[in-house]
Design an enzyme around this catalytic site. Structure first.
Site, PDB file in Angstrom:
ATOM      1  N   GLU A  66       0.962  -1.260  -0.030  1.00 34.42           N
ATOM      2  CA  GLU A  66      -0.077  -0.048  -0.016  1.00 34.42           C
ATOM      3  C   GLU A  66       0.935   1.348  -0.124  1.00 34.42           C
ATOM      4  O   GLU A  66       2.146   1.203   0.292  1.00 34.42           O
ATOM      5  CB  GLU A  66      -0.810   0.138   1.185  1.00 34.42           C
ATOM      6  CG  GLU A  66      -0.233  -0.218   2.601  1.00 34.42           C
ATOM      7  CD  GLU A  66      -0.895   0.414   3.850  1.00 34.42           C
ATOM      8  OE1 GLU A  66      -1.676   1.663   3.536  1.00 34.42           O
ATOM      9  OE2 GLU A  66      -0.922  -0.263   4.541  1.00 34.42           O
ATOM     10  N   LYS A 113      -2.937  -2.113  15.692  1.00 37.54           N
ATOM     11  CA  LYS A 113      -2.452  -1.354  16.615  1.00 37.54           C
ATOM     12  C   LYS A 113      -3.311  -0.979  17.647  1.00 37.54           C
ATOM     13  O   LYS A 113      -4.398  -0.889  17.691  1.00 37.54           O
ATOM     14  CB  LYS A 113      -2.131   0.190  16.174  1.00 37.54           C
ATOM     15  CG  LYS A 113      -0.742   0.255  15.287  1.00 37.54           C
ATOM     16  CD  LYS A 113      -0.145   1.677  15.258  1.00 37.54           C
ATOM     17  CE  LYS A 113       1.040   1.441  14.725  1.00 37.54           C
ATOM     18  NZ  LYS A 113       0.952   1.876  13.281  1.00 37.54           N
TER      19      LYS A 113
HETATM   20  N1  PSU Z   1      -2.445   1.172  10.727  1.00 37.10           N
HETATM   21  C1  PSU Z   1      -1.226   1.102  10.517  1.00 37.10           C
HETATM   22  N2  PSU Z   1      -0.486   1.799   9.929  1.00 37.10           N
HETATM   23  C2  PSU Z   1      -0.903   2.340   8.860  1.00 37.10           C
HETATM   24  C3  PSU Z   1      -2.506   2.418   8.791  1.00 37.10           C
HETATM   25  C4  PSU Z   1      -2.840   1.786   9.647  1.00 37.10           C
HETATM   26  O1  PSU Z   1      -0.705   0.731  12.011  1.00 37.10           O
HETATM   27  O2  PSU Z   1      -0.060   3.058   7.959  1.00 37.10           O
HETATM   28  C5  PSU Z   1      -3.148   3.017   7.612  1.00 37.10           C
HETATM   29  C6  PSU Z   1      -3.257   2.010   6.500  1.00 37.10           C
HETATM   30  O3  PSU Z   1      -3.233   2.784   5.098  1.00 37.10           O
HETATM   31  C7  PSU Z   1      -4.824   1.537   6.723  1.00 37.10           C
HETATM   32  C8  PSU Z   1      -5.297   3.032   7.257  1.00 37.10           C
HETATM   33  O4  PSU Z   1      -5.581   1.295   5.788  1.00 37.10           O
HETATM   34  O5  PSU Z   1      -4.214   3.839   8.044  1.00 37.10           O
HETATM   35  C9  PSU Z   1      -6.559   3.087   7.933  1.00 37.10           C
HETATM   36  O6  PSU Z   1      -7.185   4.348   7.967  1.00 37.10           O
HETATM   37  P1  PSU Z   1      -8.911   4.689   8.795  1.00 37.10           P
HETATM   38  O7  PSU Z   1      -8.671   4.292  10.063  1.00 37.10           O
HETATM   39  O8  PSU Z   1      -8.784   6.000   8.449  1.00 37.10           O
HETATM   40  O9  PSU Z   1      -9.589   3.563   7.806  1.00 37.10           O
END
Ligand code: PSU
Ligand code: MN
Length: 302
Positions: free
Chosen positions: A25, A160
């Site tokens: 990604e 996380k």
């Molecule tokens: N969690 C991590 N590192 C990240 C992300 C999440 O530990 O880089 C990033 C990923 O791209 C994930 C996004 O898809 O954050 C999720 O964002 P949201 O919670 O806004 O859906």
């Protein structure tokens, strides 16, 4: 193939000749880590995938084109522009493509584009999930529902602790999304190997995971699944220290009234600052570890 997709020659050739390919990604590059470590990591992750016999395909949107495989210059561009690039999840793709804009793809958006290109395996650090306080904010990442729809397997290090891990696991169970914990009976919690939550399933080899994947496809079952690969012991963090940083980051976020798509990037950045970069080092190590496992799984699937 869909007319908005641009595959690099390397990725196209690998897919045509049945070589293993692993998707990566771009939100982790632009919104998940600071420059220049983000670019260094993106390059190292690609190298680890190659060393393990697969072809890396970093996914992003550039000028409205769905890019599958990026050049070193494009990786540098995403890393340097950082949060100035639009974070693109499922809902954002049609607009960004129609307007010919750039976008850094989240787990959900990367799964969609990987699947359009015919890639089934994707490695990252952590996935989005159910946020703490979601019982009132309803902040649940679109990443989770993507697994219901899109046939891609994501290798991560668990979720996380910025999230509510129990609610995340309940949500995944409700949606019928399997989580296979690699060589462990406990859900890994990203920076640490243990969460206190029992693994829904355990798997002990890339071949075992590949067999389950092939079986899912043979059965005609839609959607993807999650592989949770614990951070190697030597790089894992002291749980008290990391959890204190996360609690402080969430308290400051609530005070600032940050919400929506800004939440996750804010917390990732704040936790890195509060731990003086130690959490960033752990984060990098676990991504490399996931990339290696993903390459081995990709080599075994049909
Ligand atoms: N969690 C991590 N590192 C990240 C992300 C999440 O530990 O880089 C990033 C990923 O791209 C994930 C996004 O898809 O954050 C999720 O964002 P949201 O919670 O806004 O859906
Ligand atoms: Mn959210």
């Amino acid at each position: 193939m869909n007319r908005y997709l641009d595959l690099t020659d390397e990725v196209k050739n690998a897919l045509e000749t049945g070589k293993p390919v692993v998707a990566l990604e771009s939100t982790i590059i632009s919104h998940g880590m600071p420059y220049p470590k983000n670019v260094e990591t993106a390059v190292s992750v690609e190298n680890v995938i190659r060393e393990n016999g697969a072809v890396p395909a970093t996914i992003a949107i550039i000028g409205g084109r769905l890019k599958v495989g990026l050049t070193p210059d494009q990786l540098e561009y995403f890393g340097k522009k950082g949060t100035a690039i639009t974070k693109v999840s499922r809902r954002d793709i049609p607009m960004i493509v129609a307007k010919g804009q750039d976008g850094a793809t989240t787990v959900a958006a990367t799964m969609m584009i990987a699947s359009m290109a015919g890639i089934q395996v994707f490695a990252t650090g952590g996935i989005g999930g159910v946020h703490r306080g979601a019982e009132t904010t309803m902040d649940i990442s679109a990443d989770l529902d993507e697994f219901v729809k899109t046939p891609v397997m994501v290798i991560c290090a668990g979720a996380k602790a910025i999230l509510d891990l129990n609610l995340t696991m309940e949500y995944l169970e409700t949606k019928g999304i399997p989580v296979y914990c690699y060589k462990t009976d406990e859900l890994p919690a990203f920076y640490t190997r243990k969460s206190g939550i029992k693994a829904p399933f355990r798997a002990d080899s890339p071949e075992e995971l590949a067999k389950i994947w092939n079986t899912k496809n043979d059965l005609g079952i839609q959607g993807g699944f999650i592989v949770a690969n614990p951070i190697p012991e030597e790089f894992s963090m002291d749980p008290k220290r990391i959890n204190a940083a996360i609690d402080q980051a969430i308290a400051e976020m609530n005070k600032l009234g940050i919400h929506g798509k800004e939440t996750t990037p804010y917390l990732l950045d704040k936790v890195q600052k509060l731990t003086g970069g130690d959490s960033l080092e752990s984060n990098i190590r676990l991504v490399l570890n996931n990339a290696a496992l993903a390459a081995k799984i990709a080599a075994s699937i049909r």
